[in-house]
Write an enzyme that holds these catalytic residues in place. Structure first.
Site, PDB file in Angstrom:
ATOM      1  N   ILE A 240     -11.627 -31.134  14.299  1.00 40.85           N
ATOM      2  CA  ILE A 240     -10.735 -32.271  14.045  1.00 40.85           C
ATOM      3  C   ILE A 240     -11.359 -33.245  13.033  1.00 40.85           C
ATOM      4  CG2 ILE A 240      -9.590 -34.264  15.103  1.00 40.85           C
ATOM      5  CD1 ILE A 240      -9.463 -32.529  17.725  1.00 40.85           C
TER       6      ILE A 240
ATOM      7  N   ASP B  91      -6.061 -43.367  21.185  1.00 40.34           N
ATOM      8  CA  ASP B  91      -5.131 -42.429  21.827  1.00 40.34           C
ATOM      9  C   ASP B  91      -5.668 -42.036  23.197  1.00 40.34           C
ATOM     10  OD1 ASP B  91      -2.851 -40.645  21.787  1.00 40.34           O
ATOM     11  OD2 ASP B  91      -4.263 -38.978  21.522  1.00 40.34           O
TER      12      ASP B  91
ATOM     13  N   PHE C 257      -2.454 -34.410  20.513  1.00 39.72           N
ATOM     14  CA  PHE C 257      -2.236 -32.946  20.485  1.00 39.72           C
ATOM     15  C   PHE C 257      -0.756 -32.579  20.429  1.00 39.72           C
ATOM     16  CE2 PHE C 257      -0.294 -32.018  24.587  1.00 39.72           C
ATOM     17  CZ  PHE C 257      -0.420 -33.262  25.200  1.00 39.72           C
TER      18      PHE C 257
ATOM     19  N   HIS D 119      -2.569 -40.514  24.821  1.00 42.02           N
ATOM     20  CA  HIS D 119      -3.114 -39.164  24.662  1.00 42.02           C
ATOM     21  C   HIS D 119      -2.061 -38.190  24.123  1.00 42.02           C
ATOM     22  CE1 HIS D 119      -6.800 -36.819  26.185  1.00 42.02           C
ATOM     23  NE2 HIS D 119      -6.229 -36.143  25.205  1.00 42.02           N
ATOM     24  N   GLN D 120      -1.514 -38.546  22.981  1.00 41.62           N
ATOM     25  CA  GLN D 120      -0.479 -37.691  22.404  1.00 41.62           C
ATOM     26  C   GLN D 120      -0.925 -37.047  21.099  1.00 41.62           C
ATOM     27  OE1 GLN D 120       2.497 -41.054  21.614  1.00 41.62           O
ATOM     28  NE2 GLN D 120       2.681 -39.916  19.705  1.00 41.62           N
TER      29      GLN D 120
ATOM     30  N   GLU E 217      -7.851 -43.639  31.716  1.00 46.07           N
ATOM     31  CA  GLU E 217      -6.482 -43.199  31.420  1.00 46.07           C
ATOM     32  C   GLU E 217      -5.868 -42.359  32.526  1.00 46.07           C
ATOM     33  OE1 GLU E 217      -7.240 -40.893  27.744  1.00 46.07           O
ATOM     34  OE2 GLU E 217      -6.524 -39.140  28.842  1.00 46.07           O
TER      35      GLU E 217
ATOM     36  N   THR F 289      -9.585 -41.052  18.906  1.00 49.20           N
ATOM     37  CA  THR F 289      -8.611 -40.055  19.394  1.00 49.20           C
ATOM     38  C   THR F 289      -9.342 -38.963  20.167  1.00 49.20           C
ATOM     39  OG1 THR F 289      -8.802 -38.859  17.308  1.00 49.20           O
ATOM     40  CG2 THR F 289      -6.939 -40.379  17.516  1.00 49.20           C
ATOM     41  N   SER F 290     -10.598 -39.243  20.546  1.00 50.25           N
ATOM     42  CA  SER F 290     -11.403 -38.174  21.146  1.00 50.25           C
ATOM     43  C   SER F 290     -11.390 -38.231  22.678  1.00 50.25           C
ATOM     44  CB  SER F 290     -12.815 -38.244  20.594  1.00 50.25           C
ATOM     45  OG  SER F 290     -13.492 -37.065  20.906  1.00 50.25           O
TER      46      SER F 290
HETATM   47  P1  NAI Z   1     -15.409 -29.608  18.032  1.00 49.44           P
HETATM   48  O1  NAI Z   1     -16.243 -29.052  19.127  1.00 49.44           O
HETATM   49  O2  NAI Z   1     -14.864 -28.684  16.992  1.00 49.44           O
HETATM   50  O3  NAI Z   1     -16.252 -30.743  17.254  1.00 49.44           O
HETATM   51  C1  NAI Z   1     -17.013 -31.705  17.888  1.00 49.44           C
HETATM   52  C2  NAI Z   1     -18.115 -32.092  16.924  1.00 49.44           C
HETATM   53  O4  NAI Z   1     -18.825 -33.183  17.492  1.00 49.44           O
HETATM   54  C3  NAI Z   1     -19.135 -30.964  16.674  1.00 49.44           C
HETATM   55  O5  NAI Z   1     -19.325 -30.790  15.292  1.00 49.44           O
HETATM   56  C4  NAI Z   1     -20.396 -31.474  17.364  1.00 49.44           C
HETATM   57  O6  NAI Z   1     -21.589 -31.043  16.710  1.00 49.44           O
HETATM   58  C5  NAI Z   1     -20.202 -32.975  17.229  1.00 49.44           C
HETATM   59  N1  NAI Z   1     -21.021 -33.766  18.142  1.00 49.44           N
HETATM   60  C6  NAI Z   1     -21.380 -33.468  19.412  1.00 49.44           C
HETATM   61  N2  NAI Z   1     -22.137 -34.459  19.903  1.00 49.44           N
HETATM   62  C7  NAI Z   1     -22.233 -35.402  18.939  1.00 49.44           C
HETATM   63  C8  NAI Z   1     -22.899 -36.647  18.832  1.00 49.44           C
HETATM   64  N3  NAI Z   1     -23.636 -37.123  19.834  1.00 49.44           N
HETATM   65  N4  NAI Z   1     -22.775 -37.335  17.685  1.00 49.44           N
HETATM   66  C9  NAI Z   1     -22.067 -36.854  16.655  1.00 49.44           C
HETATM   67  N5  NAI Z   1     -21.413 -35.660  16.680  1.00 49.44           N
HETATM   68  C10 NAI Z   1     -21.519 -34.954  17.809  1.00 49.44           C
HETATM   69  O7  NAI Z   1     -14.266 -30.435  18.741  1.00 49.44           O
HETATM   70  P2  NAI Z   1     -12.853 -30.835  18.123  1.00 49.44           P
HETATM   71  O8  NAI Z   1     -11.872 -29.747  18.355  1.00 49.44           O
HETATM   72  O9  NAI Z   1     -13.037 -31.367  16.751  1.00 49.44           O
HETATM   73  O10 NAI Z   1     -12.447 -32.027  19.101  1.00 49.44           O
HETATM   74  C11 NAI Z   1     -13.157 -33.254  19.110  1.00 49.44           C
HETATM   75  C12 NAI Z   1     -12.762 -34.017  20.337  1.00 49.44           C
HETATM   76  O11 NAI Z   1     -11.399 -34.421  20.219  1.00 49.44           O
HETATM   77  C13 NAI Z   1     -12.786 -33.183  21.638  1.00 49.44           C
HETATM   78  O12 NAI Z   1     -14.050 -33.217  22.220  1.00 49.44           O
HETATM   79  C14 NAI Z   1     -11.760 -33.853  22.496  1.00 49.44           C
HETATM   80  O13 NAI Z   1     -12.436 -34.773  23.322  1.00 49.44           O
HETATM   81  C15 NAI Z   1     -10.872 -34.597  21.501  1.00 49.44           C
HETATM   82  N6  NAI Z   1      -9.497 -34.117  21.523  1.00 49.44           N
HETATM   83  C16 NAI Z   1      -8.502 -35.039  21.668  1.00 49.44           C
HETATM   84  C17 NAI Z   1      -7.179 -34.645  21.680  1.00 49.44           C
HETATM   85  C18 NAI Z   1      -6.061 -35.632  21.788  1.00 49.44           C
HETATM   86  O14 NAI Z   1      -4.932 -35.242  22.083  1.00 49.44           O
HETATM   87  N7  NAI Z   1      -6.308 -36.905  21.550  1.00 49.44           N
HETATM   88  C19 NAI Z   1      -6.831 -33.228  21.599  1.00 49.44           C
HETATM   89  C20 NAI Z   1      -7.952 -32.353  21.356  1.00 49.44           C
HETATM   90  C21 NAI Z   1      -9.234 -32.795  21.359  1.00 49.44           C
END
Ligand code: NAI
Length: 331
Positions: A156, A259, A299, A296-297, A264, A233-234
């Site tokens: 993301i 988000d 996605f 949390h929308q 939540e 958004t994480s």
């Molecule tokens: P991903 O696993 O592809 O990327 C996460 C990145 O964060 C990786 O590159 C990792 O090395 C890095 N990371 C881990 N610990 C870290 C730290 N301490 N400092 C800096 N970087 C660090 O995950 P993706 O798919 O990009 O998703 C990211 C987050 O988004 C998910 O963990 C989830 O919590 C959130 N998310 C939110 C959604 C929503 O609807 N708002 C939907 C999907 C995910």
């Protein structure tokens, strides 16, 4: 396979039923979130639990699930911070997830929050409906030329970086792993300290772990530029919300768009319009004119919902056939 869903919403049911035409599993949907009180709803023969982000999968609940004959936890989400993976492993209860489902959906939602809040679209919408065509209070700033700090450049975060580059922003990133193609595109990897110090906009895209919990706290906020624009958004737990409320009150944080929210699970995905909310931090947060919150929308696009359903059912099929679990989450 007999699969029991917790926290199932109408859109889950619609997309899973459609994807299930290719799998023909028995899917049973419960609208309740999974907690210690409702594992009793599991029927004999149900062997898979399909859970979402606010379903509790702590040690006690995992043990209950195991006792009831559950063999697989299929998360229909990317994040897995709600699962005690250590206990799941001890119980020999595999956990699978959907690692990437349209990362564009979340990255684009982060941009929508940024643009909407910066250009006060939410205020303009209401004013126009009231035949109020004045501009006072709607001023924003050009994104062009601003410095954006991105924490976490996985699926993301990487897309968010590229969109921001497209706006003509300077993009600084922090991650434990440098993404070479992002560097080639113009993203500069720097320390977290540099992001805090130099960024006009900070967007969080790292997972919630013990190390990242309250990454944004009173100290790190004090290191940020005054007037910084903060986006999350994480996962809500990345932010110490009380510290952010203080910083909004004193103006150190200039705008906040989220988000996700620490508490939540008590709020999001439910209609509480007739309920007296007991969470005072939340109640304060929503009073700020420079805060925009969605529940949390990120996605929530057609593409992502389709992919979530198909990948989840495919994960279950791998388990059923004894194949390697491509999307298993391990400690
Ligand atoms: P991903 O696993 O592809 O990327 C996460 C990145 O964060 C990786 O590159 C990792 O090395 C890095 N990371 C881990 N610990 C870290 C730290 N301490 N400092 C800096 N970087 C660090 O995950 P993706 O798919 O990009 O998703 C990211 C987050 O988004 C998910 O963990 C989830 O919590 C959130 N998310 C939110 C959604 C929503 O609807 N708002 C939907 C999907 C995910």
């Amino acid at each position: 396979m007999n699969v029991l869903f917790y926290s199932a919403q109408p859109y889950d049911i619609a997309y899973f039923n459609k994807a299930n035409a290719a799998f023909n599993y028995n899917l049973r949907y419960l609208e309740y979130p999974l907690n210690a009180d409702n594992t009793a709803l599991i029927k004999p023969g149900e062997s898979v639990i399909c859970a979402f982000v606010n379903d509790h999968l702590d040690a006690g609940i995992l043990r209950q699930l195991k006792e009831k004959g559950i063999q697989l936890i299929a998360l229909r989400a990317a994040g897995f911070n709600n699962v005690d993976l250590k206990v799941a492993a001890e119980l020999n209860l595999p956990v699978v997830r959907v690692p990437a489902y349209s990362p564009h959906a979340v990255a684009e939602h982060a941009v929508a929050l940024l643009l909407g809040l910066n250009r006060k679209i939410y205020k303009a919408y209401n004013r126009i409906r009231d035949n109020n065509f004045t501009l006072n209070g709607l001023e924003g700033f050009d994104l062009y030329g601003k410095t954006v700090g991105v924490v976490g450049t996985g699926n993301i975060g990487a897309i968010f970086c590229r969109i921001m580059l497209g706006f003509g922003c300077k993009v600084l990133a922090y991650d434990m792993f440098n993404n070479k193609s992002l560097e080639d595109a113009g993203v500069e990897y720097v320390s977290m300290e540099t992001i805090l110090k130099d960024a006009d906009i900070i967007s969080l895209h790292c997972p919630l772990t013990p190390e990242t919990k309250h990454l944004v706290n009173a100290y790190t906020i004090s290191q940020m530029k005054r007037g910084v624009f903060l986006l999350n958004t994480s996962r809500g737990g990345l932010i110490d919300t009380k510290a952010v409320v203080e910083a909004l009150k004193n103006g150190h944080i200039g705008a906040l768009a989220i988000d996700v929210y620490e508490q939540e699970e008590n709020l999001f995905f439910h209609d509480l319009s007739d309920v007296i909310i007991q969470d005072d931090v939340w109640s304060r947060l929503i009073t700020f004119p420079n805060v925009v919150i969605t529940s949390h929308q990120g996605f929530f696009t057609r593409e992502a919902l389709t992919q979530i359903a198909e990948t989840t059912l495919n994960n279950i099929q791998q388990f059923e056939k004894g194949l390697p679990l491509t999307n298993q989450v391990k400690i």
